[in-house]
Design a protein around this motif. Sequence first.
Motif, PDB file in Angstrom:
ATOM      1  N   ASP A 182       0.896  -1.323   0.149  1.00  0.00           N
ATOM      2  CA  ASP A 182       0.033  -0.038   0.022  1.00  0.00           C
ATOM      3  C   ASP A 182       0.892   1.036   0.026  1.00  0.00           C
ATOM      4  OD1 ASP A 182      -1.806   1.902   0.383  1.00  0.00           O
ATOM      5  OD2 ASP A 182      -2.266   1.707   2.246  1.00  0.00           O
ATOM      6  N   PRO A 183       1.213   1.704  -1.204  1.00  0.00           N
ATOM      7  CA  PRO A 183       2.059   3.110  -1.118  1.00  0.00           C
ATOM      8  C   PRO A 183       1.587   4.142  -0.482  1.00  0.00           C
ATOM      9  CG  PRO A 183       1.764   1.994  -3.389  1.00  0.00           C
ATOM     10  CD  PRO A 183       0.918   1.307  -2.727  1.00  0.00           C
ATOM     11  N   SER A 184       0.393   4.117  -0.188  1.00  0.00           N
ATOM     12  CA  SER A 184      -0.137   5.375   0.922  1.00  0.00           C
ATOM     13  C   SER A 184       0.029   4.923   2.368  1.00  0.00           C
ATOM     14  CB  SER A 184      -1.926   5.382   0.559  1.00  0.00           C
ATOM     15  OG  SER A 184      -2.222   4.309   1.353  1.00  0.00           O
ATOM     16  N   LEU A 185       0.685   3.859   2.495  1.00  0.00           N
ATOM     17  CA  LEU A 185       1.246   3.459   3.791  1.00  0.00           C
ATOM     18  C   LEU A 185      -0.049   3.664   5.090  1.00  0.00           C
ATOM     19  CD1 LEU A 185       4.413   5.072   4.059  1.00  0.00           C
ATOM     20  CD2 LEU A 185       3.838   2.825   3.475  1.00  0.00           C
ATOM     21  N   LYS A 186      -1.255   3.581   4.694  1.00  0.00           N
ATOM     22  CA  LYS A 186      -2.331   3.690   5.405  1.00  0.00           C
ATOM     23  C   LYS A 186      -2.388   2.317   6.582  1.00  0.00           C
ATOM     24  CE  LYS A 186      -5.651   6.092   2.383  1.00  0.00           C
ATOM     25  NZ  LYS A 186      -6.660   6.162   1.438  1.00  0.00           N
ATOM     26  N   ASN A 187      -1.766   1.628   6.084  1.00  0.00           N
ATOM     27  CA  ASN A 187      -1.636   0.330   7.125  1.00  0.00           C
ATOM     28  C   ASN A 187      -0.381   0.504   7.926  1.00  0.00           C
ATOM     29  OD1 ASN A 187       0.168  -0.015   4.865  1.00  0.00           O
ATOM     30  ND2 ASN A 187      -0.069  -2.295   4.638  1.00  0.00           N
ATOM     31  N   PHE A 188       0.306   1.603   8.103  1.00  0.00           N
ATOM     32  CA  PHE A 188       1.523   1.575   8.695  1.00  0.00           C
ATOM     33  C   PHE A 188       1.187   1.535  10.094  1.00  0.00           C
ATOM     34  CE2 PHE A 188       5.028   3.616  11.015  1.00  0.00           C
ATOM     35  CZ  PHE A 188       6.203   3.326  10.445  1.00  0.00           C
ATOM     36  N   LYS A 189       2.074   0.550  11.023  1.00  0.00           N
ATOM     37  CA  LYS A 189       2.124   0.556  12.294  1.00  0.00           C
ATOM     38  C   LYS A 189       3.046  -0.263  13.037  1.00  0.00           C
ATOM     39  CE  LYS A 189      -0.359  -3.791  12.506  1.00  0.00           C
ATOM     40  NZ  LYS A 189      -1.547  -4.896  13.044  1.00  0.00           N
ATOM     41  N   LEU A 190       3.446   0.225  13.893  1.00  0.00           N
ATOM     42  CA  LEU A 190       4.830  -0.252  14.713  1.00  0.00           C
ATOM     43  C   LEU A 190       4.493  -1.707  14.999  1.00  0.00           C
ATOM     44  CD1 LEU A 190       5.691   2.481  17.296  1.00  0.00           C
ATOM     45  CD2 LEU A 190       6.688   2.147  15.019  1.00  0.00           C
ATOM     46  N   ALA A 191       5.469  -2.547  15.175  1.00  0.00           N
ATOM     47  CA  ALA A 191       5.654  -3.892  15.437  1.00  0.00           C
ATOM     48  C   ALA A 191       5.663  -4.332  16.835  1.00  0.00           C
ATOM     49  CB  ALA A 191       6.763  -4.437  14.879  1.00  0.00           C
ATOM     50  N   PRO A 192       5.351  -5.431  17.267  1.00  0.00           N
ATOM     51  CA  PRO A 192       5.392  -5.789  18.936  1.00  0.00           C
ATOM     52  C   PRO A 192       6.642  -5.673  19.479  1.00  0.00           C
ATOM     53  CG  PRO A 192       4.194  -7.388  17.392  1.00  0.00           C
ATOM     54  CD  PRO A 192       4.735  -6.514  16.441  1.00  0.00           C
ATOM     55  N   GLU A 193       7.701  -5.905  18.278  1.00  0.00           N
ATOM     56  CA  GLU A 193       9.156  -5.596  18.876  1.00  0.00           C
ATOM     57  C   GLU A 193       9.348  -4.131  19.535  1.00  0.00           C
ATOM     58  OE1 GLU A 193       9.410  -9.011  16.256  1.00  0.00           O
ATOM     59  OE2 GLU A 193       8.156  -7.346  16.254  1.00  0.00           O
ATOM     60  N   ASP A 194       8.751  -3.120  18.956  1.00  0.00           N
ATOM     61  CA  ASP A 194       9.179  -1.934  19.284  1.00  0.00           C
ATOM     62  C   ASP A 194       8.407  -1.674  20.685  1.00  0.00           C
ATOM     63  OD1 ASP A 194       9.853  -0.087  16.913  1.00  0.00           O
ATOM     64  OD2 ASP A 194       8.489  -1.266  15.910  1.00  0.00           O
ATOM     65  N   PHE A 195       7.155  -2.165  20.850  1.00  0.00           N
ATOM     66  CA  PHE A 195       6.491  -2.072  22.198  1.00  0.00           C
ATOM     67  C   PHE A 195       7.176  -3.090  23.426  1.00  0.00           C
ATOM     68  CE2 PHE A 195       3.352  -0.826  19.067  1.00  0.00           C
ATOM     69  CZ  PHE A 195       3.298   0.675  19.867  1.00  0.00           C
ATOM     70  N   GLN A 196       7.813  -4.057  23.004  1.00  0.00           N
ATOM     71  CA  GLN A 196       8.486  -4.753  23.749  1.00  0.00           C
ATOM     72  C   GLN A 196      10.020  -4.677  24.292  1.00  0.00           C
ATOM     73  OE1 GLN A 196       7.825  -8.778  22.151  1.00  0.00           O
ATOM     74  NE2 GLN A 196       5.589  -8.727  22.060  1.00  0.00           N
ATOM     75  N   TYR A 197      10.730  -4.191  23.250  1.00  0.00           N
ATOM     76  CA  TYR A 197      11.941  -4.397  23.244  1.00  0.00           C
ATOM     77  C   TYR A 197      12.910  -3.017  23.041  1.00  0.00           C
ATOM     78  CZ  TYR A 197      11.175  -9.270  22.386  1.00  0.00           C
ATOM     79  OH  TYR A 197      10.669 -10.263  22.409  1.00  0.00           O
TER      80      TYR A 197
END
Length: 533
Positions: A182-197
Amino acid sequence: MYCTKDHNICFILCLWQVTNMLKTVFYFQCILFVQTGLFSVTTQQCISRDYGNGGTVCVCNATYCEFLPKIQPVDKARYLIYTSNKAGLRFEKSEGSFLPEQTTSKTKKFYVYTKEYQEIHGFGGAFTDSTGININSLNEGAKENLMRSYFGEDGIEYTLARVPIGLSDFGLRDYSYAESEDPSLKNFKLAPEDFQYKIPLILKANELAGHPIRLIGSAWSPPIWMKIIPKYVTLFGTLKSEMYQPWANYHLKFLEEYKKNNITFWGITTGNQPTIGYITFNIPGLAMGPVQLGRWISQNLGPTLRKSEFSDIKVITLDDQRIFLPLWLVDMLLFNPGAKQYIDGIGVHWYLDSISPTLDLDLTHIFYPDKFILGTEGCRGNIPFEPDVSLGSWQRAEDYVKDIMENLQHWVTGWIDWNMALDLVGGPSKYNSNADSPIIVNKTAGEFYKQPTYYAMGHFSKFVPPGSKFIEISQYELSKTTVAFRRPDGGIAILIANTKDYDIDVAIIDRNKNRGQINIHLTRHSLSSIVYW
């Protein structure tokens, strides 16, 4: 107890009784603290352990770890010396007074002058997934002591930290922040690793430091649908031409999402090791040559960031081996001169420094004096015929010191180590990129080991805060392993490494302050930090 005639016996019996009473009190206090989970010991003494690798580690756990109080100025007649060495000293503190200059002394002398060079940005390590996995594997007490060791006022006070944007070669899986195309990046979200590590540890680091750590974001690879060959690891894994702007937007969204979690970035690189994508070493990458990268910076990343709320963020290019300098920048800016206005600094890695002359750094500074140079990655391990982790190796500490000093002597403004915490085999790494780290975690024993490289980094990060200026110091045979700085608080910090197999006596004379002479005995294989105001 009655004592009438033999007072010596009386004294001994009294001392024995008092000692037993103190032991009893301490015993019950220990029980109380352990039961309530509040037991914590702060000490200057390293609990050393020798693994037979030419040095020792300092062992820490939930209840015991050695720390170094924040450096406090002393009066102008005195100085402080902190020494770490192969024999086992760790930030051993001593104080002394300036002596009259001894003009006839045969002692080798150092002369400190007023001329200033580059400003220092700081020293630190990286918040990789593997770092977070290892820190989180410890119980709360040990975890607190580890984070405090790096970022607390009584730790080594790291001020810089690199954060992978998504995956790197140190983690358990491949992932991006936009898995479906999705080139518009509407589905962009941080990963579980960001919130855990990452995010919780960064917030903890900021809390311990009492100020925001200077963070630098660096991407290894975009989502695979943005690449011509849709794989994280591949030869010639370059970016599709129509994905230049989405890739820039991807970086912006990363900064926005972290800001929502109360984390802001000081800098961002234009991509980790852009050459690695051309010749894969089993590491995720994005192949970007200087001309292609310059086009992306001038037409996409630069304008996107400058028009955003992150317009002041430092844009750091190359983020690769210094051997590519200065031609990398020459090619980039020759074909894309518009990129220059968006570039603030140049990131260099240490892995090929042994075959890269320091002239590369000098020429880069001469050609582009308004662009700072920063060491953005370095570590030992992952080299054929040597162990990935070498517990207690003093040689690896000296390797760090010599490289950092060499870089600082040629316009570099700071140095960021790679992983801050790895396990006993130097992982985990999905790509078997196992390496060494200044702190090694043994989760089974509930303890961690401060390597000599931890103290090597600390002699810089603790005594040379951001805003310090590199200053001139004349040297003799230790010219490659001596550096000096004027600190923001007006103090002078001098770091001297004796990598030789014998002790050396030296004298330091400050030509600016005219205080007299500092006499120092440098033990063999040692690193000393001298500070005075």
